[in-house]
Write an enzyme that holds these catalytic residues in place. Sequence first.
Site, PDB file in Angstrom:
ATOM      1  N   GLY A 180      -0.441   2.157   9.817  1.00 29.00           N
ATOM      2  CA  GLY A 180       0.276   1.795  11.021  1.00 29.00           C
ATOM      3  C   GLY A 180      -0.570   1.452  12.230  1.00 29.00           C
TER       4      GLY A 180
ATOM      5  N   ASP B  13      -4.632   3.982  -1.649  1.00 24.35           N
ATOM      6  CA  ASP B  13      -5.682   4.295  -0.681  1.00 24.35           C
ATOM      7  C   ASP B  13      -6.164   5.721  -0.870  1.00 24.35           C
ATOM      8  OD1 ASP B  13      -5.738   1.807   0.772  1.00 24.35           O
ATOM      9  OD2 ASP B  13      -3.773   2.348   1.555  1.00 24.35           O
TER      10      ASP B  13
ATOM     11  N   ASP C 276      -6.629  -6.213   4.936  1.00 21.83           N
ATOM     12  CA  ASP C 276      -5.860  -4.964   5.016  1.00 21.83           C
ATOM     13  C   ASP C 276      -5.987  -4.397   6.423  1.00 21.83           C
ATOM     14  OD1 ASP C 276      -4.607  -2.542   4.664  1.00 21.83           O
ATOM     15  OD2 ASP C 276      -6.043  -1.762   3.210  1.00 21.83           O
ATOM     16  N   GLY C 277      -4.832  -4.124   7.043  1.00 22.94           N
ATOM     17  CA  GLY C 277      -4.838  -3.461   8.333  1.00 22.94           C
ATOM     18  C   GLY C 277      -4.001  -4.168   9.373  1.00 22.94           C
TER      19      GLY C 277
ATOM     20  N   GLY D  36      -8.469   4.651   7.662  1.00 18.19           N
ATOM     21  CA  GLY D  36      -8.213   6.076   7.800  1.00 18.19           C
ATOM     22  C   GLY D  36      -6.770   6.432   8.052  1.00 18.19           C
ATOM     23  N   PHE D  37      -6.003   5.505   8.618  1.00 17.30           N
ATOM     24  CA  PHE D  37      -4.613   5.800   8.948  1.00 17.30           C
ATOM     25  C   PHE D  37      -3.750   4.556   8.758  1.00 17.30           C
ATOM     26  CE2 PHE D  37      -7.207   8.629  11.547  1.00 17.30           C
ATOM     27  CZ  PHE D  37      -6.636   9.867  11.268  1.00 17.30           C
TER      28      PHE D  37
ATOM     29  N   HIS E  25      -8.376   1.708  -3.758  1.00 17.52           N
ATOM     30  CA  HIS E  25      -9.280   1.448  -2.635  1.00 17.52           C
ATOM     31  C   HIS E  25      -9.941   2.771  -2.250  1.00 17.52           C
ATOM     32  CE1 HIS E  25      -9.657   0.067   1.866  1.00 17.52           C
ATOM     33  NE2 HIS E  25     -10.820   0.263   1.298  1.00 17.52           N
TER      34      HIS E  25
ATOM     35  N   SER F 281       0.850  -1.192   0.000  1.00 17.72           N
ATOM     36  CA  SER F 281       0.000   0.000   0.000  1.00 17.72           C
ATOM     37  C   SER F 281       0.880   1.235   0.000  1.00 17.72           C
ATOM     38  CB  SER F 281      -0.903   0.015   1.231  1.00 17.72           C
ATOM     39  OG  SER F 281      -1.462   1.294   1.427  1.00 17.72           O
TER      40      SER F 281
ATOM     41  N   GLY G 165       1.513  -1.923   4.354  1.00 15.16           N
ATOM     42  CA  GLY G 165       2.160  -0.649   4.074  1.00 15.16           C
ATOM     43  C   GLY G 165       3.337  -0.414   4.997  1.00 15.16           C
TER      44      GLY G 165
END
Length: 219
Positions: free
Chosen positions: A144, A34, A174-175, A141-142, A65, A7, A196
């Site tokens: 990390g 993103d 994802d995440g 939204g963010f 996305h 990402s 990412g």
Amino acid sequence: MIQIVPSILSADFAYLGEEMAQVKAAGAQRIQVDVMDGIFVPNITVGPPVVQALRKATDLSLEVHLMIQHPERFLEVFAQAGADGIIVHQEACTHLHRAIQEIKALGKRAGVAINPATPAVVLEEIIQYLDLVLVMTVNPGFAGQEFIPSMLPKIRKVRQLIQERGLACELEVDGGIHVDTAPLVVDAGADVLVAGAAIFGQPGGVAAAMQRLRDSVSG
């Protein structure tokens, strides 16, 4: 084979072309872009011009996305900018089937993402039309953020939906994906991992980081 999809949210935008060259050399087949609008999620990122610039800089498949309200308004513009696949959020689309039809009509791969609080059951009437389902394991939204372990049963439910219907639909997660969480989501049924922070800015560079992720799920 498990796919690792970098990402660009965590990439260095001052050297984005170079970063894309590095992920390609490391074996990535596609990258995720993103797009956030500051309304659907509490952040603002990039738009069609960045997708257009990436299209000129790489021949990797571009997966966009859309973490935005009313994504159906922007499907054509992102397709024209060079997206190969477009993911919309179930929570953001009043007429989800129509949006998927439009993505397909534009000749692009179509995906639907669901947020942590959204149950897998919402996919039952749309999954047969999809190329991929994206299960968010953080609140979008963010970059990390920490992986939410309670999402693992949802991943299993989505995998069950795909298998029961005999669909050629990818299950993407994802995440908070890193070497400790990647094996968990693969074991639950994911076959595509978006990462990412675990890829960009890591010791040894992009190639080493991607190899660590691959190694974590190869056993």
